[in-house]
Scaffold this active site. Structure first.
Site, PDB file in Angstrom:
ATOM      1  N   SER A  17       0.806  -1.222   0.000  1.00  0.00           N
ATOM      2  CA  SER A  17       0.000   0.000   0.000  1.00  0.00           C
ATOM      3  C   SER A  17       0.837   1.269   0.000  1.00  0.00           C
ATOM      4  CB  SER A  17      -0.905   0.020   1.239  1.00  0.00           C
ATOM      5  OG  SER A  17      -1.779  -1.085   1.260  1.00  0.00           O
ATOM      6  N   HIS A  23      -7.458   0.051   6.088  1.00  0.00           N
ATOM      7  CA  HIS A  23      -7.013  -1.321   6.340  1.00  0.00           C
ATOM      8  C   HIS A  23      -7.027  -1.669   7.828  1.00  0.00           C
ATOM      9  CE1 HIS A  23      -6.096  -2.349   2.247  1.00  0.00           C
ATOM     10  NE2 HIS A  23      -5.377  -1.250   2.105  1.00  0.00           N
TER      11      HIS A  23
END
Length: 450
Positions: free
Chosen positions: A303, A376
Site C-alpha cells: 500500500s 485497512h
C-alpha cells in the site's frame, strides 16, 4: 436479461406516463431551478405509477440542463424546503408526550423523516434513476465545499444510497481478458493507485496465471464496477511495486504461490463516497482465492502512504531535529533515490519517522492521518512492514518519499484487530514496526545529548 427486461419495462411505463401527462422530452435549453423544484413538489403530491415514473424521469432530465449555479440553488432548496412536514411532526411529538408507546414512537419516527427522502425514492423509480442519483451525489459533494447548509441533504442521500448499495445487493465478479471491452476500459480509466498506461499494461495485470482482478457490481449499474482490487500471487511478501508491474517478469506458477498481494484498490463512483465496500471486497476475495488455491496462507497489501510527506512538512508534532530537517530538504531533488550515500543518510530518519506517523501521530480529532491506514486497520489488518523505497514513481516520491507498507490480513485476528482499533484507536503492528519507533526515540535522544 432480467435487468434489461425490467429496464425496458420502466422505460415503457415512463413514456406512457409522459403521454398521460401531456409532456414531451424536456427542452435542451438552460433550465430554471425554481421550475425543477415545482416539478419535485408535483412528484411528491402522489400520482399513479406511470405518471409518477414519467415525472421522475423528467426531473432527472431537466436537472442535467442546470448550470452549476442552478444546481446549487436546486440543492439548497431541497435542503431548506423539503425537510419534515412540520405540522405532522408536531402532532406526533404531542402524541408521544401524552402517551409514549410503540405505535406513537413509530409515528414519530416516520413523521420526522424529511420529505426529500421520499422524493429521492421516487426519483429512483425512473429508468436509470439509481445511476443518475449517484452522479447527482457527486455534484453535491463538489458543491458542499463552502456550503454547510447542504450537509443535511447529503446525509439523507447517503442514508438511502447505503441501503440501496447494501452488501446483499452487490455481486462479486472476476475481471479477466475475456471480460467485455467496455468493462476493461473502465478498469483502465478508474485505476487510482498505479496508472494503467495502455491495453498491454492492463493485460499484464489481469491475464497471467499469477494475476487476478475482482470487482463489485450492482444490478442497477450492471456494467459499472463500483470498486475493484488487483491481486498478485507471489511466493513471499513483496516490499516494492516495480517487480510486480514489470513488463519482463517470470509469472509465478500457481502451485508455488503462497501469498496473495492486494496492491491496488480503486473506488470508481465518486457519488458513493463514504459508503464502504472495500472491507467486504477484500474479505470475499480472500475466500474466493482460498477456495481456488488452498496453498495460499498469507494475505497482504502493498500500500501507498499518501499523507506522509504532507504531515512531515506541515505538522507541529513531527519529531525532527534541525539537522534532520536540513537533510530532508534533499528530497526536493528528483534524482535523490539514485544517490546511494544520500539514501543511506535518509533511511534512518524516514523509516522511524514513518513508524511514528502510524503509531503516534493523529489529527486534532484523534484519528489516524493516513486514509489508507484508516481503511485497512479499520478492516482488522495488522501493520506488518514499512518498505524503504518501495515505490519510485514521481507521485510516490512526492507523497511518501517512496515508502510503502504491508498490511497483513490474518483471518483469525481480523475481528480482534478491528475491535482494538475501533474501540480504543489502537494500531496493531508487528514487532518490526514497533522496533523502528523505539529506534526513533533513541536516535533523537543521542543527537540531543551529543
Amino acid at each position: 436479461m432480467a435487468n434489461a427486461f425490467f429496464s425496458d419495462l420502466l422505460s415503457t411505463i415512463s413514456e406512457r406516463g409522459r403521454t398521460l401527462l401531456g409532456r414531451s422530452n424536456p427542452n435542451n435549453g438552460k433550465q430554471d431551478a425554481s421550475e425543477l423544484v415545482e416539478l419535485c413538489e408535483a412528484l411528491l403530491s402522489g400520482r399513479g405509477e406511470a405518471s409518477g415514473t414519467a415525472m421522475a424521469r423528467e426531473v432527472l432530465d431537466r436537472y442535467h440542463h442546470l448550470d452549476a449555479a442552478g444546481r446549487l440553488t436546486f440543492f439548497q432548496s431541497l435542503a431548506r424546503n423539503f425537510g419534515p412536514d412540520q405540522a405532522r411532526l408536531a402532532q406526533a411529538i404531542e402524541s408521544w408526550r401524552a402517551n409514549a408507546n410503540g405505535d406513537d414512537a413509530s409515528d414519530l419516527h416516520f413523521a420526522s423523516e424529511p420529505r426529500r427522502q421520499e422524493l429521492i425514492r421516487r426519483l429512483n423509480r425512473a429508468p436509470g434513476g439509481t445511476g443518475e442519483l449517484v452522479s447527482m451525489r457527486s455534484d453535491l459533494i463538489s458543491l458542499m465545499k463552502g456550503n454547510k447548509d447542504l450537509a443535511a441533504l447529503d446525509r439523507d442521500v447517503v442514508h438511502l444510497l447505503s441501503s440501496w448499495f447494501n452488501r446483499g445487493f452487490l455481486v462479486l465478479r472476476r475481471i479477466d481478458w475475456s471480460s467485455p471491452a467496455n468493462i476493461l476500459e473502465k478498469i483502465i480509466r478508474y485505476e487510482a493507485v498505479h496508472e494503467i498506461r495502455d491495453w498491454d499494461d492492463l493485460r499484464r495485470r489481469i491475464d497471467p496465471v499469477d494475476r487476478r482482478c475482482y470487482a463489485f457490481f450492482h444490478p442497477a449499474l450492471a456494467d459499472e464496477p463500483l470498486i475493484f482490487v488487483e491481486v498478485a500471487l507471489t511466493e513471499a511478501i513483496p516490499g516494492a511495486i516495480a517487480p510486480l508491474l514489470a513488463e519482463e517478469r517470470e509469472p509465478v506458477a500457481a502451485e508455488r504461490a503462497r501469498t496473495a498481494v492486494f496492491y491496488s484498490i480503486s473506488n470508481t463512483q465518486r457519488g458513493l463516497g463514504g459508503i464502504s465496500f472495500g472491507s467486504f471486497l477484500i474479505k470475499q476475495v480472500v475466500e474466493e482465492l482460498r477456495r481456488e488455491l488452498p496453498k495460499l496462507d498469507t494475505f497482504v497489501t502493498l500500500s501507498p502512504v499518501p499523507g506522509f510527506m504532507q504531515w512531515v512538512k506541515q505538522a507541529d508534532d513531527v519529531p525532527l531535529t534541525e539537522d534532520d530537517r536540513q537533510l530532508l530538504e534533499s528530497l526536493g531533488k528528483s534524482d535523490w533515490p539514485e544517490n546511494a550515500e544520500l539514501t543511506a543518510q535518509l533511511r534512518p530518519v524516514l523509516e522511524p519517522l514513518a513508524a511514528y506517523y502510524f503509531l503516534k501521530a493523529r489529527t486534532p480529532k484523534g484519528r489516524l492521518i493516513d486514509s489508507v491506514a484508516r481503511f485497512h486497520l479499520g478492516n482488522g489488518a495488522r501493520l506488518e512492514r514499512i518498505n524503504w523505497l518501495g515505490d519510485l514513481s514521481a507521485k510516490a516520491l512526492r507523497e511518501s518519499a517512496g515508502i510503502m507498507v504491508n498490511y497483513l490480513y490474518r483471518l483469525d485476528d481480523i475481528e480482534k484487530n478491528h475491535e482494538a482499533y475501533a474501540n480504543n484507536g489502537e494500531v496493531i503492528a508487528s514487532s518490526a514496526v514497533k522496533k523502528l519507533l523505539k529506534g526513533e526515540g533513541r536516535r533523537l535522544l543521542d543527537m540531543r545529548l551529543g
